[in-house]
Design an enzyme around this catalytic site. Sequence first.
Site: not given
Length: 895
Positions: A26-27, A29-31, A59, A93
């Site tokens: 999850r970007g 949260d932890t990116r 795109g 995913e």
Amino acid sequence: MTSNTDTPSSSPPFRKLIYDVFLSFRGRDTRNNFTDHLYTALKQKGIHTFRDDEQLVRGESIGPNILKAIEESRFVIVVFSQNYADSKWCLDELAKVAECRRSMGQRVIPVFYNVEPSEVRRQKGEHFEKAFEKHQEHYGDKLQRWKDGLAEVGNLSGWHLQNGSESKVIQEIVEKVFTELNKIISTSEGLVGMDTHLNELFPYLNIGGLDVRIIGICGMGGIGKTTIAQVVFERLRAQFEGDSFLENVKYETEKQGSTIHLQEKLLLNLLNTNVNVQNTKMGKDIIKHRLSTKRVLVVLDDVDQDIQLETLCDRTWFGPGSRIIITSRDEHLISAFGADKVHMVNALTDTEAFDLFCLKAFNEDKIGEDFLKLSYEFLKYANGLPLAIKALGSSVCGRSLKLWSSALKRLEKNPPKGIIDVLRVSFDGLEETEKKTFLDIACFFKGVNKDRVIRILNGCDDDGVEMDVQVLIDRSLVTLFGTKLWMHDLIQEMGREVVLQECREEPGKRSRLWLPKEIIHVLGRGKATSAVESIYLVCPTGDDVVHSIDTAFSKMDRLRLLRINNVKFSGIIKYLSNELQYLEWHECPLDSFPSDFQPEELVEVHLLFSHIKQLWRGEKGWSMLRHLDLSGSPYLISTPDFTEVPDLEVLALQHCTSLVEVHPSLGFLKKLRCLYMESCTSIESLPPFSTLESLQILRLSGCSGLMKFPEIEGNMKSLLELHVAETSIEELPQSIEHFTGLTMLNLTYCKNLLRLPNNIGCLTSLKILGLTGCSKIDEIPENMNGMKSLETLCIGGTSIREFSIVAGIKNLRGKRPAALPMTTSPSSSSSSPFRRLTYDVFLSFRGGDTHTGFTDHLYTALMQNLSGGNHTFRDDEELVRGESIAPNLLKAIEE
């Protein structure tokens, strides 16, 4: 780490695998924290990792690309965080990951980042439960698929990170993935021992760094350099904008006459277009101009000339983050080019070698005991060389036990041509002087101290042998084992094969001889020719056969190196080559050297137990001699004039029992470091030591006829050890004060010694003083209490009764109260911390079993120690006939 097992429900179908790892997270949260650090660590380890926000082209429809990337990944790491279930994207995913795990056997690793595994599995708790309540309204048809995925993946073994060390968890995850990937590659491609190399190489490569790095992979032929480079290349190529693997650079350069063809191939691989290169300068300019901004991976395989490097891979030509890997047999070539790191490939371990052999030799898991025994013999021959192991294993695969035995016997006479040809490539690339030095080591000097070999082979002309040896080391033909020159057994076999090819049918026409039967035949029948340069005759066991060799050496005018041990010869030798640089002959029948012998090149002479009576007379040109050992020569009566050998460094005359005269010139040998004259029982006096300024070790113990210590007329500050035990000397000269560097003084059982000199306190470096058995000494000089370095003092068996001075010696070990610091009984085992040490080694053996076999070889090797001074007690050698054996043996053991 959670403990449930990741076991797919069915065997996986074939799939094209592009990525090593797919990261699901999850970007928000932890990116920018955990996932970012994990991604970087994976890349640095050479693990090709898909991270959605890095890989997708702007795109494009995200769904199909994500699904495809998941299918093309070996591993999926799912980072479950508090808001993971909020994202429909993440849940889609995850459902796909669960599907691939079940249908394709994909490996999945969950990380529970600040969430409980049970919350993920059951969708309960503050975060996951609330997320699914929201999804109920819009995605009811997908809910069950998402829940099944969470339950399945959430139940797998993984990591639970709750306020713990993120870096530690990341390291553990990366190591697990790295290890598993290596197992997959090794198993699928039949590679053994690859983990070790990859673990060392990937940190050097530092994938992701913006600098341009050059890494060398070096080692002997057949050791696996190319295989390692291929594995690294396949693991990393997808992470670069372009890649090129140029194989057999040496061969291609020789074939084409230049590197133009290789420049064109490099440009084609990296630019995907044909480029016509007219000359190497044009090629260099094009590479620099077209690739200076492109991040590329380049491998140059089997490089042997700097021109190849200069025209193909200057580090300034490639874009930031590029990596260049070079394989070569020449370590110096790569280092001199400026490589950031050179990885040396060593032989396989015993376990790795066995695994590789089994992979090639057996089609079944179960191996019979008889085959297993023969396997170890093949492995012993291959000595960890992958090329040899694979060739030998393949050659016997599926064959009968009888044929295995036959193949093994054939190896003893005919090494496999394919192996020797690969190894010989390195030899063929040497200069002529380097080839000569290599063959000398392979056929004569393997296992000998490097500096000693260089000194012997350099001779009086200083022929640059030191540079030759360094080139051999750089090209992995020779290695250093401590200070000794060493080489792989198959490298030695290749060198010997080169010599055998000079003339297979007639050994006497070859340059070097080492096989005992051939040498005895050649010498006994006078078959040697001018071609012979070295003879190495060391038989494993001796016999009583005496071979006649009157004219054996008459035609060998180029003989440089001669070693004969454990073989008996007789005859009048009228000629020896004036080219001799090294002469070692145990029990040599010569009583003197031939009258026309001119030893101008001779550096070392070892004639142990010889018949020598007189070495030389007059001027003979012995100026190169550095080491002279005549130990155990019973007929030697007098030494020669040492003015002929001004640079002599080691003189060994121990056990020359008939020696009565030592030439006065001995005292003027300025470079003499070691003088060994133990048990020269007929010697009564020695000449003055006038300029023995380099002497470090002086051993006169057992010279029972020696009544007076030689006069010291010059500086002897270098002397470290002085052994005069069991001599008849009555006093030490006052000039002993010149021995300011002396650390050991052994006077044990000098029964005529009346006193110690008053100036003995000047020996400020002395650590050990042995006086045991000096029965006439009754006092210790007062100035000894100032000997600050003295640690060990033995006075057992003396007449000393006053111990106050002893008590005042500060550093003396084992010191006791002054009233009774030590007993004076020589038979007491606790008489002092020092024992009278006359011998270095005592040999205990059963004469009937090993007297002429193993023990004889061991004794000879000890006596012939390279440093020139092992004093070894062997009862049948040392005991005087008629004496009671028991007391002498007991005494020798103690000493």
